[in-house]
Scaffold this motif. Structure first.
Motif, mmCIF file in Angstrom:
data_model
loop_
_atom_site.group_PDB
_atom_site.id
_atom_site.type_symbol
_atom_site.label_atom_id
_atom_site.label_comp_id
_atom_site.label_asym_id
_atom_site.label_seq_id
_atom_site.Cartn_x
_atom_site.Cartn_y
_atom_site.Cartn_z
ATOM 1 N N VAL A 42 -8.674 40.327 -24.652
ATOM 2 C CA VAL A 42 -8.553 41.720 -24.222
ATOM 3 C C VAL A 42 -7.490 41.822 -23.124
ATOM 4 C CG1 VAL A 42 -9.745 43.584 -22.989
ATOM 5 C CG2 VAL A 42 -10.872 42.443 -24.903
ATOM 6 N N GLN A 43 -7.514 40.883 -22.178
ATOM 7 C CA GLN A 43 -6.515 40.883 -21.106
ATOM 8 C C GLN A 43 -5.107 40.647 -21.669
ATOM 9 O OE1 GLN A 43 -7.015 41.728 -17.948
ATOM 10 N NE2 GLN A 43 -9.143 42.111 -18.508
ATOM 11 N N MET A 47 -1.913 43.288 -21.411
ATOM 12 C CA MET A 47 -0.586 42.948 -20.894
ATOM 13 C C MET A 47 0.509 43.241 -21.921
ATOM 14 S SD MET A 47 -1.068 39.528 -18.584
ATOM 15 C CE MET A 47 -1.931 38.532 -19.783
ATOM 16 N N ASP A 48 0.222 42.980 -23.198
ATOM 17 C CA ASP A 48 1.228 43.194 -24.235
ATOM 18 C C ASP A 48 1.412 44.671 -24.579
ATOM 19 O OD1 ASP A 48 1.593 40.484 -24.388
ATOM 20 O OD2 ASP A 48 0.366 40.230 -26.209
ATOM 21 N N ILE A 52 -6.110 49.660 -23.396
ATOM 22 C CA ILE A 52 -7.372 48.949 -23.633
ATOM 23 C C ILE A 52 -7.630 48.918 -25.138
ATOM 24 C CG2 ILE A 52 -9.868 48.996 -23.258
ATOM 25 C CD1 ILE A 52 -9.283 50.348 -20.569
ATOM 26 N N PRO A 53 -7.851 47.728 -25.696
ATOM 27 C CA PRO A 53 -8.008 47.627 -27.147
ATOM 28 C C PRO A 53 -9.434 47.910 -27.608
ATOM 29 C CG PRO A 53 -8.149 45.464 -26.192
ATOM 30 C CD PRO A 53 -7.857 46.412 -25.057
ATOM 31 N N GLU A 59 -8.567 42.695 -33.970
ATOM 32 C CA GLU A 59 -8.596 42.002 -35.256
ATOM 33 C C GLU A 59 -7.291 42.218 -36.028
ATOM 34 O OE1 GLU A 59 -12.134 42.790 -37.615
ATOM 35 O OE2 GLU A 59 -13.230 43.124 -35.757
ATOM 36 N N THR A 60 -6.840 43.478 -36.112
ATOM 37 C CA THR A 60 -5.649 43.776 -36.915
ATOM 38 C C THR A 60 -4.375 43.228 -36.287
ATOM 39 O OG1 THR A 60 -5.460 45.952 -35.868
ATOM 40 C CG2 THR A 60 -6.636 45.845 -37.961
ATOM 41 N N GLU A 61 -4.323 43.144 -34.968
ATOM 42 C CA GLU A 61 -3.136 42.622 -34.286
ATOM 43 C C GLU A 61 -3.117 41.096 -34.245
ATOM 44 O OE1 GLU A 61 -0.526 44.344 -32.923
ATOM 45 O OE2 GLU A 61 -1.374 46.216 -33.679
ATOM 46 N N GLY A 62 -4.186 40.438 -34.691
ATOM 47 C CA GLY A 62 -4.218 38.989 -34.753
ATOM 48 C C GLY A 62 -4.721 38.306 -33.491
ATOM 49 N N TYR A 63 -5.301 39.066 -32.575
ATOM 50 C CA TYR A 63 -5.850 38.469 -31.365
ATOM 51 C C TYR A 63 -7.207 37.810 -31.618
ATOM 52 C CZ TYR A 63 -2.279 40.796 -28.568
ATOM 53 O OH TYR A 63 -1.086 41.189 -28.023
ATOM 54 N N LEU A 64 -7.941 38.301 -32.612
ATOM 55 C CA LEU A 64 -9.249 37.755 -32.965
ATOM 56 C C LEU A 64 -9.339 37.587 -34.471
ATOM 57 C CD1 LEU A 64 -11.695 39.899 -30.778
ATOM 58 C CD2 LEU A 64 -10.988 37.556 -30.377
#
Length: 86
Positions: A42-43, A47-48, A52-53, A59-64
């Motif tokens: 999330v942090q 930053m990117d 707040i996501p 999920e869709t951005e590939g972070y999880l």
């Protein structure tokens, strides 16, 4: 040979209850660690993207990975302030 089998049986009977007794503790610690990892993601997203996501955007951005859940199956949530919980 029978003595060896008896000793192995006794060791197995001692080990199995200890493993099953600690599995709930292992799941709780695993869930707490997973929540910390999601908080880090999330942090990174903040930053990117400077916002707040939601869980789906992570999920869709590939972070999880798809359908992020704790090891014990508990669902992960992110509130409006960006705090992660289960």
């Amino acid at each position: 040979m029978m003595i060896v089998l008896l000793i192995i049986t006794i060791l197995v009977l001692i080990a199995i209850p200890n493993v099953t007794k600690h599995s709930k503790s292992i799941d709780e610690k695993g869930c707490a660690a997973y929540i910390k990892m999601v908080e880090g993601q999330v942090q990174a997203y903040k930053m990117d993207k400077k916002s707040i996501p939601s869980l789906s955007s992570l999920e869709t951005e590939g972070y999880l990975p798809e359908t992020p859940t704790c090891p014990d199956g508990t669902a992960i949530t992110i509130d409006a302030d960006g705090k992660v919980g289960s």
